[in-house]
Write a protein that holds these residues in place. Structure first.
Motif, PDB file in Angstrom:
ATOM      1  N   ALA A   1       0.628  -1.133  -0.045  1.00 31.32           N
ATOM      2  CA  ALA A   1       0.027  -0.140  -0.039  1.00 31.32           C
ATOM      3  C   ALA A   1       0.843   1.224  -0.181  1.00 31.32           C
ATOM      4  O   ALA A   1       1.756   1.272   0.884  1.00 31.32           O
ATOM      5  CB  ALA A   1      -0.815  -0.029   1.387  1.00 31.32           C
ATOM      6  N   GLU A   2       0.590   2.186  -0.904  1.00 29.19           N
ATOM      7  CA  GLU A   2       1.421   3.485  -1.087  1.00 29.19           C
ATOM      8  C   GLU A   2       0.653   4.638  -0.572  1.00 29.19           C
ATOM      9  O   GLU A   2      -0.668   4.635  -0.914  1.00 29.19           O
ATOM     10  CB  GLU A   2       1.702   3.762  -2.462  1.00 29.19           C
TER      11      GLU A   2
ATOM     12  N   THR B   1       7.232   3.478   1.391  1.00 22.26           N
ATOM     13  CA  THR B   1       6.747   2.190   1.813  1.00 22.26           C
ATOM     14  C   THR B   1       7.950   1.156   1.901  1.00 22.26           C
ATOM     15  O   THR B   1       8.358   0.751   0.787  1.00 22.26           O
ATOM     16  CB  THR B   1       5.667   1.534   0.939  1.00 22.26           C
TER      17      THR B   1
ATOM     18  N   ALA C   1       6.464   7.664  -2.411  1.00 23.86           N
ATOM     19  CA  ALA C   1       5.224   7.398  -3.238  1.00 23.86           C
ATOM     20  C   ALA C   1       4.795   8.859  -3.945  1.00 23.86           C
ATOM     21  O   ALA C   1       4.541   9.782  -2.880  1.00 23.86           O
ATOM     22  CB  ALA C   1       3.963   6.826  -2.611  1.00 23.86           C
TER      23      ALA C   1
ATOM     24  N   ASP D   1      -1.315   7.881  -3.612  1.00 28.40           N
ATOM     25  CA  ASP D   1      -1.781   6.998  -3.030  1.00 28.40           C
ATOM     26  C   ASP D   1      -1.981   5.739  -3.817  1.00 28.40           C
ATOM     27  O   ASP D   1      -2.606   5.908  -5.033  1.00 28.40           O
ATOM     28  CB  ASP D   1      -2.994   7.303  -2.350  1.00 28.40           C
ATOM     29  N   SER D   2      -1.864   4.712  -3.421  1.00 29.88           N
ATOM     30  CA  SER D   2      -2.188   3.134  -4.266  1.00 29.88           C
ATOM     31  C   SER D   2      -3.926   3.386  -4.335  1.00 29.88           C
ATOM     32  O   SER D   2      -4.579   3.993  -3.323  1.00 29.88           O
ATOM     33  CB  SER D   2      -1.995   2.031  -3.440  1.00 29.88           C
TER      34      SER D   2
ATOM     35  N   LEU E   1      -5.332  -4.136  -6.540  1.00 28.52           N
ATOM     36  CA  LEU E   1      -3.741  -3.786  -6.058  1.00 28.52           C
ATOM     37  C   LEU E   1      -3.032  -2.683  -6.833  1.00 28.52           C
ATOM     38  O   LEU E   1      -1.954  -2.246  -6.988  1.00 28.52           O
ATOM     39  CB  LEU E   1      -2.908  -5.256  -6.015  1.00 28.52           C
ATOM     40  N   ALA E   2      -4.095  -1.731  -7.668  1.00 32.00           N
ATOM     41  CA  ALA E   2      -3.425  -0.656  -8.489  1.00 32.00           C
ATOM     42  C   ALA E   2      -2.644   0.099  -7.714  1.00 32.00           C
ATOM     43  O   ALA E   2      -3.070   0.585  -6.640  1.00 32.00           O
ATOM     44  CB  ALA E   2      -4.693  -0.042  -9.168  1.00 32.00           C
ATOM     45  N   PRO E   3      -1.513   0.577  -8.071  1.00 26.40           N
ATOM     46  CA  PRO E   3      -1.141   0.558  -9.768  1.00 26.40           C
ATOM     47  C   PRO E   3      -0.572  -0.658 -10.020  1.00 26.40           C
ATOM     48  O   PRO E   3      -0.154  -0.775 -11.339  1.00 26.40           O
ATOM     49  CB  PRO E   3      -0.203   1.849  -9.497  1.00 26.40           C
TER      50      PRO E   3
ATOM     51  N   GLU F   1     -10.294  -1.236 -10.655  1.00 27.77           N
ATOM     52  CA  GLU F   1      -9.879  -0.169 -11.255  1.00 27.77           C
ATOM     53  C   GLU F   1      -9.449  -0.366 -12.673  1.00 27.77           C
ATOM     54  O   GLU F   1      -9.176  -1.367 -13.089  1.00 27.77           O
ATOM     55  CB  GLU F   1      -8.456   0.300 -10.594  1.00 27.77           C
TER      56      GLU F   1
ATOM     57  N   ASP G   1      -7.193  -3.349 -14.281  1.00 26.27           N
ATOM     58  CA  ASP G   1      -6.984  -4.625 -13.624  1.00 26.27           C
ATOM     59  C   ASP G   1      -6.968  -5.665 -14.307  1.00 26.27           C
ATOM     60  O   ASP G   1      -7.818  -6.006 -15.085  1.00 26.27           O
ATOM     61  CB  ASP G   1      -7.916  -4.672 -12.440  1.00 26.27           C
TER      62      ASP G   1
END
Length: 470
Positions: A77-78, A84, A97, A100-101, A196-198, A230, A233
């Motif tokens: 997770a960003e 991270t 980052a 945000d993720s 889980l993007a990006p 997203e 995906d």
């Protein structure tokens, strides 16, 4: 105020904030004080956000969790403007980052206020939380025990009731293992349920993210907020018929439940765990479910080999990608991580594809099992507690694998198959430690699990059982 989360879950506190019976700033100030104080005892939080980082999160959203403080694990997770670390000294200072993720952005829109990051094992490889970088996280139930991992930092703080829930990830059991050892609810969603993007996927689709929580409904409402694909995906889980929060409050109907007294291909469990399974099976029968002993059939040895191959290859590749040309020095990686990466460098395309095919074959075998049953019951772990230092990352790979085996024997197959699974604190050892019971359902059937969880939470509540404060 300091003890608010001992008696209220996240949705209840958010309701007080929306009704203007509770001030967000006062809540955050009290939570940050508690975080700092408790962290000196548990070592669960790596970073506490203040200033611009905190203000940005406060202003982000007014959703169902408006004003609720939240911690994000240092893995998968960003958070914009911060690194991270993945629990590794090698990534202590970057990369930073830029955004945000996707899941973190959805958390913010749901009203969660991110107040910091939680400790994790290096790259999430170990199912405990004792990285060389940052040190061991302790279990609030007993400070000589591990909270498990790799989401142990999140679980320790929620178990201590400093927050009602926190971010967690799961590549082989890392939501459910600490939930079990810390007396919490933890659900791993189906493959593709939470984007889980990006990035596209992790661990050949075995990786997932969600949370550990004190209540079932908080977990369900958060999954409503963060679930969904997203653009771009590689896959997504089927849409639920309604909301997960609605599912958590309605009766599950009469479910076909299978229970296991021992792992597939594994040794007999110790008596306290067998008793926990049998008591839970009896409880389910009393609630009107059809219950019988049965186990799925798959090759546990082949699955274990496939998991390590995928884990090693991903470790090597991810280090190369994130390092952007930097090479780890002799002290930058823990010995087991270095061994894992070196093994990963040697994995051929043929071997990797065969490992992924083993995942898929196991998924089909589990899928056939769930044509006959709705839910599979076991304990979450094949042990009752985990002493600090029991899983070492400074020895050989063989020693590490042997220590990990009883921790992932029930959980890892769910990651390989992509199916949802949850751990619930329904039983306790004679000396008062929580025992997680593990429930698995077919792919995409989180609604089934949440409905059952809501029923079991009412039948055998755990919210009032808390670790000692000192």
């Amino acid at each position: 105020m300091d003890d608010l989360f001992a008696t209220h879950d996240a949705l209840a506190v958010a309701g007080l904030i929306k009704a203007r019976k509770l001030d967000t700033r006062e809540l955050l100030d009290a939570t940050l004080r508690s975080l700092r104080t408790t962290n000196t005892r548990l070592n669960a939080v790596t970073d506490i956000y203040e200033g611009e980082l905190l203000e940005r999160s406060i202003a982000a959203g007014e959703g169902p969790f408006q004003g609720i403080p939240y911690l994000v694990k240092q893995l998968m997770a960003e958070c914009a403007g911060t690194p991270t670390t993945a629990g590794s000294r090698f990534f202590a200072h970057g990369p930073i980052a830029a955004a945000d993720s996707a899941a973190v952005a959805r958390m913010r829109r749901a009203g969660l206020v991110i107040v910091g990051r939680t400790n994790t094992s290096e790259f999430g490889i170990a199912p405990t939380t004792e990285p060389a970088f940052g040190g061991a996280t302790r279990n609030p139930w007993r400070l000589d025990l591990s909270p498990g991992g790799s989401s142990g930092g999140s679980a320790a703080m929620v178990a201590a009731r400093i927050l009602p829930m926190a971010h967690a990830t799961d590549g082989g059991g890392s939501i459910r293992i600490p939930a079990s050892l810390c007396g919490l609810f933890g659900l791993k969603p189906s493959r593709g349920r939470v984007s889980l993007a990006p990035i596209g996927e992790t661990l050949a689709g075995a990786g997932a993210q969600h949370c550990v929580s004190v209540s079932v409904r908080d977990s369900a409402a958060l999954l409503d907020a963060v679930a969904g694909s997203e653009p771009g995906d590689p896959y997504g889980a089927p849409l639920p018929a309604g909301t997960f929060l609605e599912a958590a409050s309605r009766p599950p109907g009469r479910l076909r439940v299978a229970f296991m007294r021992r792992p597939v291909g594994g040794p007999v469990l110790e008596p306290v765990l067998v008793r926990a399974i049998e008591r839970t099976a009896t409880l389910l029968e009393g609630l009107g479910h059809q219950v019988e002993e049965a186990s799925p059939s798959y090759d546990m040895e082949a699955l274990g080999e496939a998991f390590w191959r995928v884990m090693c290859a991903n470790t090597w590749t991810n280090i190369q990608l994130r390092a952007n040309g930097r090479k780890p020095g002799p002290d930058d990686l823990e010995p087991v991580t270095r061994i894992c990466a070196e093994r990963g460098r040697e994995v051929t395309a043929d071997a990797y594809i065969r490992a992924v095919q083993t995942f898929h074959r196991t998924g089909r075998q589990l899928g056939a099992f769930f044509e006959r049953y709705d839910v599979l019951l076991s304990t979450t772990l094949a042990l009752t507690h985990l002493p600090l230092g029991a899983v070492r990352t400074d020895g050989t790979a063989e020693q590490f694998e042997q220590a990990v085996a009883p921790m992932t024997t029930f959980t890892a197959v769910c990651n390989a198959a992509g199916v949802p699974a949850m751990s619930m604190p329904l039983e306790w050892t004679d000396d008062g430690l929580p025992v997680g019971l593990h429930f698995v359902a077919r792919y995409g059937a989180e609604e089934t699990l949440y409905s059952l969880a809501g029923q079991l939470e009412q039948a055998r509540p755990w919210r009032d059982r808390r670790p000692p404060s000192k």
